[in-house]
Scaffold this active site. Structure first.
Site, short mmCIF file in Angstrom:
data_model
loop_
_atom_site.label_atom_id
_atom_site.label_comp_id
_atom_site.label_asym_id
_atom_site.label_seq_id
_atom_site.Cartn_x
_atom_site.Cartn_y
_atom_site.Cartn_z
N ASP A 171 0.57 -0.89 0.11
CA ASP A 171 0.06 -0.35 0.22
C ASP A 171 0.69 1.70 0.35
O ASP A 171 1.88 0.97 0.51
CB ASP A 171 -0.93 -0.08 1.25
CG ASP A 171 -2.28 0.74 1.51
OD1 ASP A 171 -2.69 1.15 0.39
OD2 ASP A 171 -2.52 1.22 2.40
N HIS A 172 0.84 2.54 -0.82
CA HIS A 172 1.22 3.84 -0.95
C HIS A 172 2.61 3.57 -1.08
O HIS A 172 3.93 3.79 -0.24
CB HIS A 172 1.15 4.33 0.38
CG HIS A 172 -0.57 4.99 0.56
ND1 HIS A 172 -0.71 6.04 -0.49
CD2 HIS A 172 -1.87 4.71 1.05
CE1 HIS A 172 -2.13 5.60 -0.41
NE2 HIS A 172 -2.76 5.14 0.77
N ASP A 224 2.04 4.83 -5.23
CA ASP A 224 1.50 5.87 -5.07
C ASP A 224 2.44 6.90 -5.47
O ASP A 224 2.87 7.94 -4.63
CB ASP A 224 1.43 6.37 -3.29
CG ASP A 224 0.95 7.77 -2.94
OD1 ASP A 224 0.45 8.54 -3.90
OD2 ASP A 224 0.22 7.92 -1.79
N HIS A 237 -7.32 10.10 4.95
CA HIS A 237 -6.64 8.93 5.92
C HIS A 237 -6.92 9.54 7.20
O HIS A 237 -6.92 10.57 7.28
CB HIS A 237 -4.70 8.99 5.51
CG HIS A 237 -4.86 8.12 4.46
ND1 HIS A 237 -3.57 8.35 3.56
CD2 HIS A 237 -5.66 7.06 4.27
CE1 HIS A 237 -3.31 7.56 2.81
NE2 HIS A 237 -4.82 6.88 2.34
N GLY A 284 -8.52 5.82 2.71
CA GLY A 284 -9.40 6.26 4.26
C GLY A 284 -10.46 6.48 4.55
O GLY A 284 -11.31 7.21 4.12
N GLY A 285 -11.26 5.09 4.13
CA GLY A 285 -12.49 4.41 4.17
C GLY A 285 -12.72 4.49 5.81
O GLY A 285 -14.28 4.01 6.29
N ASN A 288 -10.22 1.01 1.51
CA ASN A 288 -9.12 0.11 2.04
C ASN A 288 -9.78 1.21 3.77
O ASN A 288 -10.08 2.57 3.35
CB ASN A 288 -7.72 1.30 1.90
CG ASN A 288 -7.74 0.85 0.78
OD1 ASN A 288 -7.95 0.02 -0.58
ND2 ASN A 288 -5.81 1.30 1.23
N VAL A 289 -9.75 0.62 4.61
CA VAL A 289 -10.06 0.56 5.90
C VAL A 289 -8.67 0.14 6.81
O VAL A 289 -8.46 -0.83 6.51
CB VAL A 289 -11.24 -0.02 6.38
CG1 VAL A 289 -11.77 0.10 7.43
CG2 VAL A 289 -12.04 0.61 5.37
N ASN A 290 -8.69 1.38 7.37
CA ASN A 290 -6.97 0.56 8.63
C ASN A 290 -7.33 1.52 9.47
O ASN A 290 -7.49 0.74 10.57
CB ASN A 290 -5.82 0.95 8.34
CG ASN A 290 -4.49 0.88 8.65
OD1 ASN A 290 -4.76 0.11 9.37
ND2 ASN A 290 -3.49 1.83 8.60
P1 13P Z 1 -7.74 4.73 6.84
O1 13P Z 1 -6.80 4.48 7.91
O2 13P Z 1 -8.28 6.22 6.98
O3 13P Z 1 -9.11 3.75 6.88
O4 13P Z 1 -7.42 4.52 5.83
C1 13P Z 1 -6.81 3.57 5.01
C2 13P Z 1 -6.34 3.64 3.52
O5 13P Z 1 -6.78 4.49 2.56
C3 13P Z 1 -5.37 3.06 3.45
O6 13P Z 1 -4.51 3.37 2.58
#
Ligand code: 13P
Length: 229
Positions: A23-24, A44, A117, A148-149, A169-171
Site C-alpha cells: 500500500d502507498h 503512490d 486518511h 481513507g475508508g 481501504n480501511v485501516n
Molecule cells: P484509514 O486509515 O483512514 O481507514 O485509511 C486507510 C487507507 O486508505 C490505507 O491506504
C-alpha cells in the site's frame, strides 16, 4: 514469497482471492516488492515533484508488474490526512490526469475525491461525488479505489460504490477496535488471570474485534458472498 502466498491459501483454507499487496509504495519500494513476489502493488506517485514523474513511473511499473503477472494500483490527487498534527482536507484529482494514468494500463486507480486518511475532522465536507462522476466518465470500467475508508458515513460509501468504487481501504477503524478490545481486556485484569499474559490470549480480543469489524465492512461494501468468478 509466492510459496508463502500459496502456503497461506492452504493453511487458511481460503476460498476467496487474496492479494499480498503493497500500500502507498514509492517507486523504489514497488521495485523491491515486485522482486520479492508480492501479488499486487500500489505506486503512490501523488507526492512526486510533478505529474509527469508520476506518469513516467506509472508506465514503467505497469510494465514490470504485468510482466510478472501481478496487479498494480496507482494514485492521482493525494489523499489528505493528519501530518504533524495538522489535518488536511482531501485533495480532488484532476479527471484528465486520471485518464492519462488509466491509459497506462493500471488495474485500479486511487483518485482523491475529498477523502482523507485517519479520523475525519468534524468540519469535513464529505466525499465530492461530482468529482467521482467526472473521473468515472473519463476512466470507463477501470475499478476505482477509495482510500481513507474509516469514518465515511455508510450512505456515502454506498453512493461511492454505485458510482464506480470497487475497492475501499480501511485501516484506522480496525486499529481502533483492536485497541479498544485490548484495553478492555487489560483493564478487566484478565492479564493476571491464569496465563492471561500469553500474547495469544492478550491479543485475541483485539483480533476478534478486527474480524467482526471486517465482516461488517464486507457486508456494507456489498462484497458478501462474492468469491472467485
Ligand atoms: P484509514 O486509515 O483512514 O481507514 O485509511 C486507510 C487507507 O486508505 C490505507 O491506504
Amino acid at each position: 514469497m509466492k510459496k508463502l502466498v500459496n502456503a497461506m491459501y492452504k493453511a487458511l483454507d481460503l476460498t476467496i482471492p487474496v492479494a499480498l499487496h503493497l500500500d502507498h509504495g514509492t517507486y523504489e519500494a514497488c521495485l523491491e516488492c515486485i522482486d520479492a513476489g508480492f501479488t499486487s502493488i500500489m505506486y503512490d506517485g501523488s507526492h512526486e515533484e510533478s505529474f509527469d514523474i508520476n506518469l513516467k513511473n506509472t508506465k514503467d511499473l505497469v510494465k514490470r508488474a504485468h510482466d510478472k503477472g501481478i496487479s498494480i494500483e496507482c494514485e492521482v490527487g493525494s489523499i489528505g490526512g493528519e501530518e504533524d498534527g495538522v489535518v488536511g482536507m482531501g485533495e480532488v484529482a484532476d479527471p484528465d490526469e486520471c485518464a492519462a494514468i488509466a491509459e497506462c494500463g493500471v488495474d485500479f486507480l486511487a483518485a482523491g475525491i475529498g477523502n482523507i486518511h485517519g479520523v475525519y475532522p468534524e468540519n469535513w465536507p464529505g466525499l465530492q461525488f461530482d468529482a467521482l462522476a467526472a473521473i468515472k466518465a473519463k476512466t470507463g470500467d477501470l475499478p476505482l479505489v477509495l482510500h481513507g475508508g474509516t469514518g465515511i458515513p455508510d450512505d456515502q460509501i454506498k453512493k461511492a460504490v454505485d458510482l464506480g468504487v470497487a475497492k475501499i481501504n480501511v485501516n484506522t477503524e480496525l486499529q481502533l477496535v483492536f485497541a479498544d478490545a485490548t484495553e478492555e481486556y487489560v483493564k478487566a485484569g484478565k492479564i493476571h488471570e491464569g496465563k492471561g499474559f500469553d500474547p495469544r490470549k492478550l491479543l485475541k480480543p483485539g483480533y476478534d474485534a478486527m474480524i467482526a469489524k471486517t465482516k461488517e465492512k464486507i457486508c456494507l461494501f456489498g462484497s458478501d458472498g462474492k468469491g472467485w468468478n
